[in-house]
Design an enzyme around this catalytic site. Structure first.
Site, short mmCIF file in Angstrom:
data_model
loop_
_atom_site.label_atom_id
_atom_site.label_comp_id
_atom_site.label_asym_id
_atom_site.label_seq_id
_atom_site.Cartn_x
_atom_site.Cartn_y
_atom_site.Cartn_z
N LEU A 39 0.86 -1.18 0.00
CA LEU A 39 0.00 0.00 0.00
C LEU A 39 0.90 1.24 0.00
CD1 LEU A 39 -2.63 -1.01 2.74
CD2 LEU A 39 -2.84 -1.21 0.23
N ILE A 42 4.77 3.55 -5.12
CA ILE A 42 6.16 4.00 -5.20
C ILE A 42 6.38 5.17 -4.25
CG2 ILE A 42 7.84 5.16 -6.72
CD1 ILE A 42 7.59 2.17 -7.24
N SER A 182 19.58 13.97 -15.12
CA SER A 182 19.52 15.06 -14.13
C SER A 182 18.12 15.61 -13.97
CB SER A 182 20.47 16.18 -14.55
OG SER A 182 19.92 16.88 -15.66
N ILE A 270 17.17 7.72 -15.71
CA ILE A 270 16.85 8.37 -16.99
C ILE A 270 15.35 8.61 -17.19
CG2 ILE A 270 18.91 7.53 -18.20
CD1 ILE A 270 16.81 5.44 -19.48
N VAL A 272 11.02 7.35 -16.23
CA VAL A 272 10.16 6.21 -15.89
C VAL A 272 9.35 5.77 -17.10
CG1 VAL A 272 9.95 6.79 -13.43
CG2 VAL A 272 8.30 7.74 -15.06
N ASP A 311 0.71 8.26 -12.65
CA ASP A 311 1.84 8.10 -13.56
C ASP A 311 1.47 7.33 -14.83
OD1 ASP A 311 3.31 9.38 -11.65
OD2 ASP A 311 4.75 7.75 -11.32
N HIS A 445 6.79 39.68 8.36
CA HIS A 445 8.21 39.96 8.50
C HIS A 445 8.71 39.41 9.83
CE1 HIS A 445 11.99 42.14 8.18
NE2 HIS A 445 11.81 42.54 9.43
C1 LIG Z 1 12.97 8.15 -6.14
C2 LIG Z 1 11.66 8.86 -6.42
C3 LIG Z 1 11.38 10.05 -5.78
C4 LIG Z 1 10.17 10.70 -6.02
N1 LIG Z 1 9.92 11.88 -5.38
C5 LIG Z 1 8.76 12.52 -5.61
C6 LIG Z 1 8.45 13.72 -4.94
O1 LIG Z 1 9.23 14.22 -4.13
N2 LIG Z 1 7.27 14.31 -5.20
C7 LIG Z 1 6.37 13.80 -6.09
O2 LIG Z 1 5.30 14.38 -6.30
N3 LIG Z 1 6.65 12.65 -6.75
C8 LIG Z 1 7.80 12.01 -6.53
N4 LIG Z 1 8.05 10.83 -7.17
C9 LIG Z 1 7.05 10.32 -8.12
C10 LIG Z 1 5.90 9.63 -7.37
O3 LIG Z 1 6.42 8.58 -6.59
C11 LIG Z 1 4.88 9.13 -8.37
O4 LIG Z 1 4.47 10.19 -9.18
C12 LIG Z 1 3.68 8.55 -7.65
O5 LIG Z 1 4.04 7.47 -6.83
C13 LIG Z 1 2.65 8.08 -8.69
O6 LIG Z 1 1.55 7.56 -8.02
P1 LIG Z 1 0.62 6.47 -8.72
O7 LIG Z 1 -0.50 6.23 -7.75
O8 LIG Z 1 0.28 6.88 -10.09
O9 LIG Z 1 1.51 5.16 -8.86
P2 LIG Z 1 2.47 4.37 -7.87
O10 LIG Z 1 2.82 5.12 -6.66
O11 LIG Z 1 3.58 3.88 -8.74
O12 LIG Z 1 1.57 3.13 -7.42
C14 LIG Z 1 1.15 2.17 -8.33
C15 LIG Z 1 0.84 0.89 -7.57
O13 LIG Z 1 0.19 -0.02 -8.46
C16 LIG Z 1 0.61 -1.33 -8.14
N5 LIG Z 1 0.34 -2.17 -9.32
C17 LIG Z 1 0.91 -2.04 -10.56
N6 LIG Z 1 0.38 -2.96 -11.40
C18 LIG Z 1 -0.52 -3.68 -10.68
C19 LIG Z 1 -1.40 -4.75 -11.00
N7 LIG Z 1 -1.46 -5.27 -12.23
N8 LIG Z 1 -2.18 -5.24 -10.01
C20 LIG Z 1 -2.15 -4.72 -8.76
N9 LIG Z 1 -1.34 -3.70 -8.41
C21 LIG Z 1 -0.55 -3.17 -9.36
C22 LIG Z 1 2.09 -1.16 -7.83
O14 LIG Z 1 2.56 -2.23 -7.04
C23 LIG Z 1 2.09 0.18 -7.08
O15 LIG Z 1 2.00 -0.01 -5.68
C24 LIG Z 1 9.24 10.14 -6.93
C25 LIG Z 1 9.51 8.93 -7.57
C26 LIG Z 1 10.71 8.29 -7.31
C27 LIG Z 1 10.99 6.98 -8.00
#
Ligand SMILES: Cc1cc2nc3c(=O)[nH]c(=O)nc-3n(C[C@H](O)[C@H](O)[C@H](O)COP(=O)(O)OP(=O)(O)OC[C@H]3O[C@@H](n4cnc5c(N)ncnc54)[C@H](O)[C@@H]3O)c2cc1C
Length: 466
Positions: A39, A42, A182, A270, A272, A311, A445
């Protein structure tokens, strides 16, 4: 309704998915969420939160370095990176548990399984023991996120070549690290490792680091990185690597020829790629755009009843964009009438490097390219009293206004905790503030936020303190 029939199912429990599930339950929909890993997705497990916990340690290291200015002589300080990693993992675990409790409180049914479409309204779930079951709903939201993209000629092996996951849990601090890419993720790790005492080289094929940011911001941050001892190579590409006796020899093509840089670790950052595979989306006839699921401003796909958020539905890949889409998508499904479509120009971006970067709206270059005649304001933190008191004078605030209407088109900030302050400009932009209206706002301030006010005044040729 049976235990396998729901009003709404969400696939993926990241900041897109779990927010969608909670909001749907609040609105009275019988809701299920399917998550194959942890839960929180990412963001909570391998992204936003654990990186910030590590970066807090790096910020502390820098404070120790400059503590003499405030009268402290600390002498030699021991640092245990494993304890910092433990702190980071504990913060993640605490938040993940909290998501579980929130889902329970809202009576969302949680399935720990992989989900795959077998029909438009029907999913097949496969759990860790390969047990299968089917669940269905008239509305299914895909929130499966994205994973690290890979360079074929620099394969991640988890040992010498890291992805962000390995970079989050190092067993020891490498002496040297080469970061490829970067963008926000690559730059945050480069900054983190440099501040902890590692020798970092940051390489990007683009002309500037932080390729999505205003050029002036990117150049300024590059200079800061270099002053901290980092080597930054732009318009440079890692051609190939050789691993020998625990060292990685990176052959990097630059404008002046090929350089070989030898490091202990390489971090591939590079970008996602969306998690769209093995979901059965092609069978449904879902349309894609540049690999991401194509959605309309309400997160609807071309297949009625199937939605995508976060994402997997395209850039910017940010947690707050995912959560915002979650709310608007679910509220629209529930038939609420006040719902607004996503306006991408209102999404702030934060980069937690040292110094931090925060922005919203158009860069100077993009505003000009869009044909606006603009007024640009700029104010350095060096001229801000609170910044001097904190010993945090690096950075500036830049604001961009439409000359004709006074509308705030963009704001760009570099410096201490600017990621906390950008929200001021986000609210201003949402409420369609003009330079004149922002000039009328009273800023307290002494605060760093006064630099935001002065930047607005500067765009109007009225700054007081420069
Ligand atoms: C190192 C790093 C640092 C980051 N820092 C920031 C930050 O500071 N601020 C920010 O806004 N964003 C940051 N991000 C980006 C952010 O983590 C993502 O934009 C965000 O997590 C996207 O949310 P999401 O719900 O779309 O997907 P995710 O958080 O990727 O969650 C998707 C979930 O779906 C699950 N899943 C996938 N396929 C299936 C399936 N078929 N069946 C069941 N479950 C499945 C996965 O296991 C996962 O848990 C960072 C990313 C990384 C890698």
């Amino acid at each position: 309704m049976s235990d396998t029939q729901f009003d709404l199912i969400v696939i993926g429990a990241g900041p897109g998915g779990y927010v969608a599930a909670i909001r749907a339950a609040q609105l009275g929909l019988k809701t299920a969420i399917v998550e194959e890993q942890h839960l929180g997705g990412i963001c909570l497990n391998w992204g936003c939160i654990p990186t910030k916990a590590l970066l807090s340690g790096a910020a502390l290291a820098q404070q120790f370095k400059h503590s003499q200015q405030f009268g402290f002589s600390l002498g030699a300080i021991d640092f245990d990176i494993q304890q910092l990693v433990r702190h980071s993992r504990q913060v993640s675990e605490q938040l993940v548990q909290g998501i579980g409790q929130l889902l329970k409180k809202n009576q969302v049914t949680v399935f720990n399984a992989n989900a795959q479409f077998i029909a438009k309204e029907r999913l097949e779930l496969t759990d860790a023991k390969w047990q299968k079951q089917q669940i269905s709903a008239p509305h299914i939201i895909v929130a499966t996120g994205a994973r690290a993209a890979n360079l074929a000629h620099v394969p991640v092996d988890g040992q010498h070549v890291w992805s962000y996951k390995e970079a989050l849990v190092p067993e020891q601090l490498p002496k040297s690290l080469l970061v490829i890419g970067s963008g926000a993720i690559g730059s945050e790790f480069a900054s983190l490792y440099q501040d902890l005492g590692c020798q970092v080289t940051l390489v990007d094929i683009a002309k500037q680091i932080l390729p999505s940011e205003d050029i002036e911001v990117a150049k300024y941050v590059q200079k800061q990185f270099e002053q901290h001892g980092m080597t930054v190579l732009t318009e440079a590409a890692v051609q190939n690597i050789e691993i020998d006796k625990g060292q990685v020899h990176c052959h990097v093509e630059t404008a002046t020829g090929v350089q070989t840089i030898t490091v202990e670790k390489v971090l591939s950052a590079i970008g996602v790629q969306p998690n769209t595979q093995n979901l059965g989306l092609e069978t449904l006839g879902i349309e894609f755009e540049h690999g991401f699921i194509k959605v309309d401003p309400w997160c609807k796909t071309n297949v009625v009843g199937v939605y995508a958020i976060g994402d997997v539905a395209g850039a910017p890949c940010l947690a707050h964009k995912a959560s915002h889409e979650a709310i608007l998508c679910v509220e629209k499904i529930a038939g609420l009438t006040h719902v607004h479509a996503l306006d991408r120009s209102q999404i702030p971006g934060c980069i937690f490097t040292h110094p931090q970067v925060a922005s919203i709206g158009l860069s100077e270059q993009k505003a000009k390219a869009a044909g606006f005649t603009i007024n640009v304001g700029k104010f350095p933190l060096q001229a801000n009293g609170k910044a001097l008191a904190l010993g945090e004078t690096t950075g500036f605030v830049k604001t961009i206004f439409n000359q004709e209407t006074g509308e705030l088109l963009g704001a760009h900030m570099v410096g201490h905790e600017v990621t906390e302050h950008i929200q001021g400009f986000a609210i201003a932009k949402y409420l369609e503030a003009t330079d004149e209206s922002l000039a009328q706002v009273i800023f307290p301030h002494p605060t760093l936020s006064e630099a935001m006010h002065e930047s607005v005044l500067s765009a109007m040729q009225r700054a007081i303190h420069i």
